[in-house]
Scaffold this motif. Structure first.
Motif, PDB file in Angstrom:
ATOM      1  N   VAL A  25       0.825  -1.216   0.054  1.00 48.37           N
ATOM      2  CA  VAL A  25       0.002   0.044  -0.187  1.00 48.37           C
ATOM      3  C   VAL A  25       0.807   1.244  -0.052  1.00 48.37           C
ATOM      4  O   VAL A  25       0.772   2.127  -0.790  1.00 48.37           O
ATOM      5  CB  VAL A  25      -0.989  -0.051   1.188  1.00 48.37           C
ATOM      6  CG1 VAL A  25      -1.788   1.253   1.342  1.00 48.37           C
ATOM      7  CG2 VAL A  25      -1.965  -1.338   1.051  1.00 48.37           C
ATOM      8  N   SER A  26       2.001   1.219   0.836  1.00 51.93           N
ATOM      9  CA  SER A  26       2.920   2.264   0.822  1.00 51.93           C
ATOM     10  C   SER A  26       3.513   2.588  -0.429  1.00 51.93           C
ATOM     11  O   SER A  26       3.556   3.785  -0.926  1.00 51.93           O
ATOM     12  CB  SER A  26       3.846   2.189   2.079  1.00 51.93           C
ATOM     13  OG  SER A  26       3.185   2.226   3.290  1.00 51.93           O
ATOM     14  N   GLU A  28       2.519   1.465  -3.345  1.00 52.05           N
ATOM     15  CA  GLU A  28       1.582   2.003  -4.302  1.00 52.05           C
ATOM     16  C   GLU A  28       1.306   3.258  -4.387  1.00 52.05           C
ATOM     17  O   GLU A  28       1.214   4.010  -5.534  1.00 52.05           O
ATOM     18  CB  GLU A  28       0.141   1.104  -4.192  1.00 52.05           C
ATOM     19  CG  GLU A  28      -0.883   1.397  -5.448  1.00 52.05           C
ATOM     20  CD  GLU A  28      -2.227   0.796  -5.071  1.00 52.05           C
ATOM     21  OE1 GLU A  28      -2.895   0.787  -5.747  1.00 52.05           O
ATOM     22  OE2 GLU A  28      -2.327   0.166  -3.804  1.00 52.05           O
ATOM     23  N   ARG A  29       1.330   4.191  -3.192  1.00 50.09           N
ATOM     24  CA  ARG A  29       0.995   5.391  -2.963  1.00 50.09           C
ATOM     25  C   ARG A  29       2.335   6.318  -3.905  1.00 50.09           C
ATOM     26  O   ARG A  29       2.036   7.169  -4.546  1.00 50.09           O
ATOM     27  CB  ARG A  29       1.237   6.026  -1.518  1.00 50.09           C
ATOM     28  CG  ARG A  29      -0.320   5.478  -0.996  1.00 50.09           C
ATOM     29  CD  ARG A  29      -0.507   6.287   0.390  1.00 50.09           C
ATOM     30  NE  ARG A  29       0.416   6.111   1.127  1.00 50.09           N
ATOM     31  CZ  ARG A  29       0.394   5.197   2.339  1.00 50.09           C
ATOM     32  NH1 ARG A  29      -0.709   4.424   2.496  1.00 50.09           N
ATOM     33  NH2 ARG A  29       1.243   4.996   3.297  1.00 50.09           N
ATOM     34  N   ALA A  59       3.285  -3.782  -5.516  1.00 47.16           N
ATOM     35  CA  ALA A  59       2.721  -2.661  -5.912  1.00 47.16           C
ATOM     36  C   ALA A  59       3.164  -2.345  -7.575  1.00 47.16           C
ATOM     37  O   ALA A  59       2.101  -1.750  -7.958  1.00 47.16           O
ATOM     38  CB  ALA A  59       3.496  -1.261  -5.160  1.00 47.16           C
TER      39      ALA A  59
END
Length: 234
Positions: A25-26, A28-29, A59
């Motif tokens: 998630v990190s 991906e950001r 990601a």
């Protein structure tokens, strides 16, 4: 994340993500912001080099950076892991003898990547395996794990040559240009101990980058070229 010009060796920090861990998630950001700013195949992106983070790999499956963008695993991190896996078969060896064995194994592993083409690299790899399989099986297993992902740069170099461009491999197979910067960031965090706000942390990171000149970094004298040599001599 930093970008590299594979013809001049110039590199510069593109962006960073504040996160509790290197999860998908990190990452991906961070990748989404880079894509929105134009970091994509359409704009010339050809290769992403990483240290093998599972979060980043996941990601990359979620963020579309365009067709033909390849993923290379850092050779420096591979060699470092090989060194850590050296056990020294002689259990009663002194600390210096074990250190000498580690240097020998890593130096020979680094020599694999000095091959001029895939055929030579594979031949050197097989010779390394044949020599060390019995005495250092864990080091051999570490080298062989995802080995093909550490030579993806060869495909990118070949594609560049087909376009009439010369891309030096030393700029395409390691993330270690960031190591000095990471040390500066870690030192800053240790000194500050506690940040009172997210924005305060972001400002300090930016100031570290600015102070170190990392917002636009020119080629360093043989900095990446001697990476494997320095590791082997450590």
């Amino acid at each position: 994340a930093y970008g590299v010009d594979p013809t001049t060796g110039e590199w510069w920090v593109l962006d960073w993500e504040r996160a509790e861990q290197e999860d998908a998630v990190s990452w991906e950001r961070l990748l989404e912001r880079l894509r929105e700013r134009g970091v994509s195949a359409e704009k010339g992106l050809r290769l992403i080099v990483s240290d093998g983070s599972d979060g980043l790999a996941a990601a990359l499956e979620m963020v579309d950076l365009g067709p033909g963008v390849r993923h290379q695993l850092c050779v420096f991190h591979k060699l470092r892991n090989v060194g850590k896996a050296v056990k020294a078969a002689v259990t009663e060896s002194s600390r210096e003898e074990k250190r000498k064995r580690r240097r020998e194994v890593v130096k020979e592993a680094a020599a694999i990547y000095q091959g001029q083409d895939k055929a030579e690299i594979m031949r050197r790899r097989d010779e390394f395996v044949a020599k060390w399989q019995t005495e250092e099986p864990e080091a051999v297993a570490t080298l062989l794990r995802n080995f093909d992902k550490t030579i993806v740069y060869l495909e990118v170099v070949a594609e560049a040559a087909a376009r009439g461009q010369e891309w030096e491999v030393r700029y395409l197979r390691t993330t270690s240009a960031l190591e000095r910067l990471n040390r500066s960031l870690r030192r800053m965090v240790r000194n500050v101990v506690l940040f009172h706000s997210d924005s305060g942390l972001e400002v300090r990171v930016y100031l570290i980058l600015l102070e170190a000149g990392e917002m636009l970094i020119t080629q360093r004298d043989r900095g990446l070229e001697t990476l494997e040599e320095q590791l082997a001599a450590a």
